[in-house]
Design a protein around this motif. Sequence first.
Motif, short mmCIF file in Angstrom:
data_model
loop_
_atom_site.label_atom_id
_atom_site.label_comp_id
_atom_site.label_asym_id
_atom_site.label_seq_id
_atom_site.Cartn_x
_atom_site.Cartn_y
_atom_site.Cartn_z
N ARG A 175 42.35 -23.12 -6.48
CA ARG A 175 40.89 -23.03 -6.33
C ARG A 175 40.62 -21.95 -5.28
O ARG A 175 40.75 -22.20 -4.09
N TRP A 176 40.28 -20.75 -5.75
CA TRP A 176 40.26 -19.61 -4.85
C TRP A 176 39.15 -19.69 -3.81
O TRP A 176 39.21 -19.01 -2.78
N GLY A 177 38.15 -20.50 -4.04
CA GLY A 177 37.10 -20.64 -3.03
C GLY A 177 37.56 -21.39 -1.79
O GLY A 177 37.03 -21.21 -0.70
N SER A 178 38.57 -22.25 -1.95
CA SER A 178 39.09 -23.02 -0.83
C SER A 178 40.56 -22.73 -0.55
O SER A 178 41.05 -23.07 0.52
N GLY A 179 41.25 -22.11 -1.51
CA GLY A 179 42.68 -21.87 -1.35
C GLY A 179 43.55 -23.07 -1.66
O GLY A 179 44.77 -23.02 -1.48
N LEU A 180 42.95 -24.17 -2.15
CA LEU A 180 43.71 -25.39 -2.42
C LEU A 180 44.41 -25.32 -3.76
O LEU A 180 43.90 -24.72 -4.72
N ALA A 181 45.56 -25.96 -3.84
CA ALA A 181 46.22 -26.14 -5.12
C ALA A 181 45.38 -27.09 -5.98
O ALA A 181 44.80 -28.05 -5.48
N ARG A 182 45.32 -26.82 -7.27
CA ARG A 182 44.43 -27.58 -8.15
C ARG A 182 45.00 -28.94 -8.56
O ARG A 182 44.29 -29.75 -9.15
#
Length: 1024
Positions: A859-866
């Motif tokens: 999730r590129w807005g947060s940098g979290l793995a999906r």
Amino acid sequence: MRVAASLAAALLGLAAPLAAQTTASTTAQPRPAVGGKKPITQDVYDIWRSIQGATLSNDGRWVAYSLTPAVGDGELVVRSTTSATEFRVPRGFLGRPVTRPGGAPGGGGGGGPLPAAEFSADSRWVVTLAYAPKAEFDRAARGRRGRGRGADQPKASLAIVSLPGGQVATVPRVKSFKLPEEGGRWLAYLLEAPDSADRDRDSTASPNEGRAAAAPGGQARPVAGDSTGPRRPRKETGSTLVLRDLSNGTEVRIADVTDYLFDEKGGWLGYTVSSKDSTRDGAYARDLAAGREVALLTGPGNYKQLVFDEAGTQLAFVSDRAEFGRDEARYALYHAPLERGRAELLVAADAFGPDTVVADRGDVSFVESGRALLFGVAPAPLDSIPADSLADKAVFDLWHYKDTRLQPQQQLEAGRDRNRSYQTIYHFQTKRVVRLADDTLRSVDVSDDGRVALGVTDAPYALESMWGEGGNDVYLVDARTGGRKVIARNISSRASLSPEAKYVLWFDRGHWYSHDVASGKQVDLTGGLEGVHFDQETWDTPSIPAAWGVGGWTKGDDRVLLYDRYDVWEVDPSGARAPRMLTDSVGRQRHVVFRVVNLASERGARGRGRFGGGDEEPLDPAQPLLLRAMNDETKASGFWEDRIGADQSPRQIVMGERSYGTPTKAEDADVFMLTQETVREFPDLWVGPSLTQLTKISNANPQQSEYRWADVELVRWRSLDGIELKGLLYKPEDFDPSKKYPMVTYFYEQLSDNLYNYVVPAGRNVVNPVVYASLGYLVFEPDIAYTEGYPGQSALHSVVPGIQSLVARGFVDPKAIGSAGQSWGGYQTAYMITQTNIFAAAMAGAPVANMTSAYGGIRWGSGLARAFQYEHTQSRIGGSIWEYPMRYIENSPLFFADRVETPLLIMHNDHDDAVPWYQGIELFVALKRFGKEVYLINYNDDVHNPRKRANQKDIDMRMQQFFGYHLKGEPMPDWMAHGIPFLQKGRDQIATEPEEIPTGTTAQPAQPAREPGSPTPAASRPPR
């Protein structure tokens, strides 16, 4: 696979009954007018106004609010609560209006919060910033293109409105203003930097030079010069601060001010000075009653984070004065008892050694008692690496298996990490500095007396949290010594301190717990209540259910109010007395959800951040308890009254078929203000002496009467799994049940609670039910009930029977049913068209097409793995791809793309910050391979939900054209017929701007209009 059975039911069993109900009657087309009313078209969106930042004066005699169009110039409205008297300030804004790119208020797009307008404490004045016209911002933006933001940005003016007469004094080029919380005599405002000539002329003025100004009610003269000079490296320079006596209009001007504030009682004005002549730098305080300026600390340097204590007897700040001029000069903490008139050093710049510094950006604040001072410390800044030094070097990111945050997340949070500070406390009595937070316990909540602090950390579970697992450890910290004690481990939520810090409260796996700070005793507060759910029994994701919530604490921490699904419980945090249901089961018996309204907190009264993140004042048991109420069956809402500690049932004040906003009450009068709305009634402002005696005082959108509108109905049906569901059916206001209408189905998860919500006419990548109803559509918004592991089938089993129930009523054209959804709704749309042919056209915005590839994305807005969202949250698979590989395949539209018969419009943008945009590409390429009618729109450099207004209106237009062709038989637009080759890209935008294309206008059709529901002309299906 379960999907095989549902597929057969969807393609054969679900579609067949619809075909049998089809008749030869024609689809209803919207009439040109309904009683002379016009359809809502794109040119209407920009003029619709919103009310923002409404506030009551302390005496309850006046209301101020900003009235702001979607695009254009708004105004501040000051309205009497007892008469029709009203004053307006052009382009004055209250609260946090939407801002245009570049900072202009009143339009769509980005931009930061703007300063609020405020009433003076004596209710005699209201002050606001008035911004330049939109045309000036537009000209400045055009001039900046390719050059970045510059000095040509239009500057705001200050408007000072005198009450009750309404005279306005205006001051040009003002950055900000402040009023004291108590006492109505003073106003301070900071001017923008002047032109260079004025700057040079005024550069030698003394900080305390005073000048006369215009009398109240007159037009203030243009502001003369400051002493702001060119910025030196690592040194801020200020501009002129004006202190205005509102009682007589006289002003004092103070040059080169960077920051300023009043104490709460309005007795002192504090400010920091940073000048071209650095010998005048310093921190100052002005005794407003005596007109005396006190130089607290002076000398070359930067002075920041100025703060008063609540009593207005002391002041603190940080400064690099001791090391100013050195590379990476460090800050020190200073304290000034105002009776002494001089600041003393509390914490030296070198107090923590070479690796830790006093943070210049960490908040400085006194505890409520004034006995201790909170400030931040931070790691010493790292040396920067010159960009050109890496020109011939390897530049890379290393992803390490022990990292608790992935590299994209670290990159996005780099600014926060650089500016991170850790809360530290200074105790005046013992002269002791105690560090409360660090890397393992990054934030703490300190009690009002500075004795204890509460820390909650997920650091031990950081790796597990990547997959949606893990928890929090809770620490009680002795703020006098720094000693820590773990009082709970791996809990499923967070924890909070009670207002007087007698207890720690937390929720974990269905139970509420308390910890007595003094004795250390822990109590399961709700474990003895069999059959009562304090966790959400309606929770439908594969994770630990959250609590229903907390209603607040009573004075003295004597009681805490807790929620179940419907009712409010009164609980003794010590555990000595059994919990008591305050609302006597009235909520559950009547299906009414009760929630506490704390009027003291809603007024913005001072308080500490507590459970839920707000500033909550303790509840007074001697006063009636106000409860918000909503019937979850009928969606009616209103307010009830009860009493804490009293043996009585709640009493209804008002309930109605409408949605009420949260009420506020004037500080010093029994005057209430709130909004109320329905699908037809804009949430205008209502005021009165009680919640049953209210008068409407605003009329934000009188033009609504000129346009076709919508009515809405709550509908019910049973899903294929036997679950009773609800949904909303929006109908044109001239709805005729004897005709058949095209219908667009729009869904997400649960939308039926919006029954009485007003919908502003607008257009972007979602279906606006009022706009579509105005254009002659029915709009169906069904709720969805989910089964763990099968989100796609859950949507299918919920939505299709709902559609069938409406078709059976005879007014839906079964050949003209569309589906639309964005994000999660886009996924569900994409899935359903692989399982049923019920839809004649579908739009999927940013859909996940392939869960097996999306699972491993970012999730590129947060940098979290999906992965977490598939295993434990919205995607509801319930486990990893290795545990349930077939679930990931069965729920992926991509693997059934060959079965799609429905024409599909996809929007997926190449900077999507939530769903990787290659998901849209995967679906498009698969459908293209099978010769399906499919279109993919990619708004270049835009995100998940388009931010650029032109893109928002363009996708709105293309959705209307797409559904107009497939559901209403309107002409096919050229972009659908021929596409837009890359070499032709942008030419259609130059020829006709999307904003100027009225709804229904299309390019010359390449093909004739077709009958709704007929086969797509270009469709050619390969054999399965």
